[in-house]
Design an enzyme around this catalytic site. Sequence first.
Site, PDB file in Angstrom:
ATOM      1  N   ASN A   1      49.394  29.679  80.154  1.00  0.00           N
ATOM      2  CA  ASN A   1      49.850  30.270  81.419  1.00  0.00           C
ATOM      3  C   ASN A   1      50.630  29.279  82.276  1.00  0.00           C
ATOM      4  O   ASN A   1      51.617  29.631  82.909  1.00  0.00           O
ATOM      5  CB  ASN A   1      48.651  30.824  82.188  1.00  0.00           C
ATOM      6  CG  ASN A   1      48.027  31.983  81.440  1.00  0.00           C
ATOM      7  OD1 ASN A   1      48.654  32.997  81.233  1.00  0.00           O
ATOM      8  ND2 ASN A   1      46.796  31.800  80.992  1.00  0.00           N
TER       9      ASN A   1
ATOM     10  N   HIS B   1      46.856  18.790  84.089  1.00  0.00           N
ATOM     11  CA  HIS B   1      48.266  19.133  83.874  1.00  0.00           C
ATOM     12  C   HIS B   1      49.117  18.094  84.587  1.00  0.00           C
ATOM     13  O   HIS B   1      49.009  17.930  85.809  1.00  0.00           O
ATOM     14  CB  HIS B   1      48.580  20.523  84.430  1.00  0.00           C
ATOM     15  CG  HIS B   1      47.752  21.607  83.820  1.00  0.00           C
ATOM     16  ND1 HIS B   1      47.874  21.984  82.505  1.00  0.00           N
ATOM     17  CD2 HIS B   1      46.769  22.377  84.330  1.00  0.00           C
ATOM     18  CE1 HIS B   1      47.015  22.947  82.241  1.00  0.00           C
ATOM     19  NE2 HIS B   1      46.325  23.200  83.329  1.00  0.00           N
TER      20      HIS B   1
ATOM     21  N   ALA C   1      46.884  27.220  87.795  1.00  0.00           N
ATOM     22  CA  ALA C   1      46.187  25.940  87.687  1.00  0.00           C
ATOM     23  C   ALA C   1      47.082  24.737  87.979  1.00  0.00           C
ATOM     24  O   ALA C   1      46.708  23.612  87.666  1.00  0.00           O
ATOM     25  CB  ALA C   1      45.592  25.825  86.288  1.00  0.00           C
TER      26      ALA C   1
HETATM   27  N1  NAD Z   1      47.867  31.842  85.664  1.00  0.00           N
HETATM   28  C1  NAD Z   1      46.996  30.881  85.373  1.00  0.00           C
HETATM   29  O1  NAD Z   1      47.161  29.697  85.722  1.00  0.00           O
HETATM   30  C2  NAD Z   1      45.758  31.239  84.616  1.00  0.00           C
HETATM   31  C3  NAD Z   1      44.696  30.344  84.564  1.00  0.00           C
HETATM   32  C4  NAD Z   1      43.553  30.708  83.886  1.00  0.00           C
HETATM   33  C5  NAD Z   1      43.495  31.916  83.210  1.00  0.00           C
HETATM   34  N2  NAD Z   1      44.564  32.749  83.239  1.00  0.00           N
HETATM   35  C6  NAD Z   1      44.539  34.029  82.501  1.00  0.00           C
HETATM   36  O2  NAD Z   1      43.920  35.021  83.308  1.00  0.00           O
HETATM   37  C7  NAD Z   1      43.258  35.966  82.454  1.00  0.00           C
HETATM   38  C8  NAD Z   1      41.801  36.114  82.911  1.00  0.00           C
HETATM   39  O3  NAD Z   1      41.158  34.847  82.805  1.00  0.00           O
HETATM   40  P1  NAD Z   1      39.549  34.769  82.878  1.00  0.00           P
HETATM   41  O4  NAD Z   1      39.203  33.325  82.885  1.00  0.00           O
HETATM   42  O5  NAD Z   1      39.039  35.652  83.971  1.00  0.00           O
HETATM   43  O6  NAD Z   1      39.162  35.405  81.458  1.00  0.00           O
HETATM   44  P2  NAD Z   1      37.742  36.001  81.003  1.00  0.00           P
HETATM   45  O7  NAD Z   1      37.777  35.999  79.522  1.00  0.00           O
HETATM   46  O8  NAD Z   1      36.642  35.315  81.698  1.00  0.00           O
HETATM   47  O9  NAD Z   1      37.801  37.516  81.530  1.00  0.00           O
HETATM   48  C9  NAD Z   1      38.717  38.449  81.060  1.00  0.00           C
HETATM   49  C10 NAD Z   1      38.083  39.838  81.156  1.00  0.00           C
HETATM   50  O10 NAD Z   1      39.094  40.820  80.898  1.00  0.00           O
HETATM   51  C11 NAD Z   1      38.601  41.766  79.939  1.00  0.00           C
HETATM   52  N3  NAD Z   1      39.754  42.258  79.208  1.00  0.00           N
HETATM   53  C12 NAD Z   1      40.452  41.659  78.215  1.00  0.00           C
HETATM   54  N4  NAD Z   1      41.486  42.432  77.842  1.00  0.00           N
HETATM   55  C13 NAD Z   1      41.436  43.537  78.624  1.00  0.00           C
HETATM   56  C14 NAD Z   1      42.260  44.696  78.736  1.00  0.00           C
HETATM   57  N5  NAD Z   1      43.330  44.902  77.946  1.00  0.00           N
HETATM   58  N6  NAD Z   1      41.935  45.628  79.668  1.00  0.00           N
HETATM   59  C15 NAD Z   1      40.854  45.431  80.474  1.00  0.00           C
HETATM   60  N7  NAD Z   1      40.040  44.369  80.402  1.00  0.00           N
HETATM   61  C16 NAD Z   1      40.331  43.434  79.493  1.00  0.00           C
HETATM   62  C17 NAD Z   1      37.581  41.008  79.099  1.00  0.00           C
HETATM   63  O11 NAD Z   1      36.641  41.892  78.550  1.00  0.00           O
HETATM   64  C18 NAD Z   1      36.967  40.054  80.122  1.00  0.00           C
HETATM   65  O12 NAD Z   1      35.857  40.639  80.772  1.00  0.00           O
HETATM   66  C19 NAD Z   1      43.392  35.434  81.013  1.00  0.00           C
HETATM   67  O13 NAD Z   1      44.462  36.091  80.356  1.00  0.00           O
HETATM   68  C20 NAD Z   1      43.713  33.980  81.216  1.00  0.00           C
HETATM   69  O14 NAD Z   1      44.492  33.441  80.136  1.00  0.00           O
HETATM   70  C21 NAD Z   1      45.667  32.453  83.947  1.00  0.00           C
END
Ligand code: NAD
Length: 272
Positions: A192, A222, A125
Amino acid sequence: MKRIGLLGCGAIGTQIALAIDSGKIPATLTHVYDTKRSQADNLVSKLKLKPEVVANSHLLSSNPVDLVVEAASQDAVRKDAVSILQNKKDLMIMSAGALLDQSVFEVISDACKDFGKTVYLPSGAIAGLDVLKAVKDELESVVLVTTKNPASLKDAPFFDSSDIDPEKISEPTVLFDGKAKEAVSLFPKNINVAALLSLVGLGSENTSVRVVADPNTNKNTHHIEANGKFGKLTITVENVPDPTNPKTSRLATLSAIELLRQICTKEVQIGT
Ligand SMILES: NC(=O)c1ccc[n+]([C@@H]2O[C@H](COP(=O)([O-])OP(=O)(O)OC[C@H]3O[C@@H](n4cnc5c(N)ncnc54)[C@H](O)[C@@H]3O)[C@@H](O)[C@H]2O)c1
């Protein structure tokens, strides 16, 4: 074409899958897994080319995929990253916050070397990681100010030990002012960006983080300031939240899609 396995079928995973399905990313999505089976089934129902829904995360990387995309949770990174690399698959990690734990970072980093595989962390992000990478040896300070609507922060463990009620915040309020290392436990789902800045720059004990709850904003903003011998970097990204998960910024998804497209394409690569 590269074969992709997807770990996590939520907001980001769904958009990545759709980008593969539409041909925007020249790859084939062959296997998907989510701890909630309904999430995986729902995702597959949106795709023309149906990947196999596997019953556990191990089956993602034991199948003949080239790269696994983690878009699940920090727990998934802690639990599955090393075995994915051991199974000789490259890995893209979205839950970058998990790598702020030095021991997790070290085992993943060692596994890359031991098994000759690559872990990719998209810029997510924010913007400016290209600069911080290039000037790493000359950096003196990095400060991140993250501003979000209280609704995007309200589940954070920070509120368990605070007198502040996120529902009652009526003006911009600084919730946290400290180092990234501490922010990771108080705002794990919002960390993150701080993790990426720490990993690229000065580490989590020397990266300053301020978290502001602003009831008047509908953006995830940010603001980054970095100083050093190279000069100064000031950058502000005002992100539109993902419509299905307001904690996640739309840019995080777009950034992942673009990095995956680059990995899957033979072309001139622009940018550091
Ligand atoms: N790098 C970045 O800038 C950034 C930005 C936004 C989100 N993220 C991270 O990316 C990840 C996904 O974000 P999102 O918005 O798609 O989240 P989300 O909650 O919409 O989707 C996550 C999915 O993963 C599943 N899940 C959770 N733990 C699991 C596991 N151990 N094994 C398999 N499935 C699992 C959940 O059931 C859900 O369907 C999160 O950890 C979030 O913090 C990173």
